[in-house]
Design a protein around this motif. Structure first.
Motif, PDB file in Angstrom:
ATOM      1  N   HIS A  27      -3.216  -8.634   1.189  1.00  0.00           N
ATOM      2  CA  HIS A  27      -2.580  -7.411   0.525  1.00  0.00           C
ATOM      3  C   HIS A  27      -1.243  -8.030  -0.199  1.00  0.00           C
ATOM      4  N   HIS A  71      -6.508  -9.555   6.425  1.00  0.00           N
ATOM      5  CA  HIS A  71      -6.618  -8.384   5.548  1.00  0.00           C
ATOM      6  C   HIS A  71      -5.442  -8.249   5.007  1.00  0.00           C
ATOM      7  N   CYS A  85     -10.595  -0.309   3.830  1.00  0.00           N
ATOM      8  CA  CYS A  85      -9.344  -0.428   3.520  1.00  0.00           C
ATOM      9  C   CYS A  85      -8.696   0.988   3.071  1.00  0.00           C
ATOM     10  N   LEU A  86      -7.320   1.362   3.601  1.00  0.00           N
ATOM     11  CA  LEU A  86      -6.651   2.762   3.178  1.00  0.00           C
ATOM     12  C   LEU A  86      -6.602   2.957   1.900  1.00  0.00           C
ATOM     13  N   GLN A 138       0.842  -1.248  -0.107  1.00  0.00           N
ATOM     14  CA  GLN A 138      -0.003  -0.050  -0.066  1.00  0.00           C
ATOM     15  C   GLN A 138       0.979   1.051  -0.060  1.00  0.00           C
TER      16      GLN A 138
HETATM   17 ZN    ZN Z   1      -6.194  -2.829   3.202  1.00  0.00          ZN
END
Ligand code: ZN
Length: 192
Positions: free
Chosen positions: A136, A132, A90-91, A48
């Motif tokens: 990713h 989660h 989710c960011l 991310q």
């Molecule tokens: Zn996420």
């Protein structure tokens, strides 16, 4: 460093295990915590922030002076039990929420930033966050796992993210795919 948004290419990258931790990487982890707190998040995976590294950070309190800061390097789920359905966010998909079914309890093995082996058996929100974030690292997003009805409710929002991403690309705000791929390969060569 910034949090990348869906559908950025790196969010679909399956990260290889980390082989080394250096001062730069420790600094990366610190910046990841800062970004996560700024965004009021409880977990953030290296993908991310556009890094192909098998690690994530989390703190269920979502703030620096509370809760427990955890870093999971090369995490592996060794046991899954039960099932539960909870709402996730989710960011990399801000303001989008939806119901996801996952095992309720997991055992996870990983390494700390200091190279110490960790084993955690946990359930509830922590088990949720861990699953989660490990998703990713495998290039999987929670929208991939949403129940059909939850997904149909957010399909318009998902399309909006895709449209905005194309527009940001057209304005030169996102590197072209070749540049992203080269960046990921360079980081993998250094750490994996
Ligand atoms: Zn996420």
């Amino acid at each position: 460093m910034e949090i990348i948004l869906y559908p950025h290419l790196t969010l679909r990258h399956k990260s290889k295990p980390l082989k080394r931790v250096d001062a730069t990487l420790r600094d990366v982890v610190e910046q990841m915590f800062e970004l996560m707190y700024q965004a009021n998040g409880v977990g953030l995976a290296a993908n991310q922030v556009n890094l192909p590294l098998r690690l994530f950070v989390c703190n269920l309190a979502a703030q620096p002076d509370d809760g427990e800061q955890c870093v999971f390097i090369n995490p592996v789920i060794t046991s899954r039990k039960g099932a539960s359905e909870r709402e996730e966010g989710c960011l990399s998909l801000p303001e989008l929420f939806g119901s996801v079914k996952r095992p309720e309890r997991v055992t996870v093995e990983a390494y700390s930033l200091e190279g110490k082996k960790i084993q955690i058996d946990t359930s509830g929100v922590m088990a949720r966050v861990i699953q989660h974030e490990i998703d990713h690292l495998d290039g999987v997003l929670f929208i991939d796992r949403m129940t059909e009805s939850a997904k149909s409710e957010v399909s318009e929002q998902i399309r909006q993210f895709e449209d905005e991403f194309v527009m940001a690309g057209d304005r030169g705000l996102i590197p072209v795919d070749e540049e992203i791929v080269a960046h990921l390969a360079e980081m993998e060569a250094r750490y994996c």
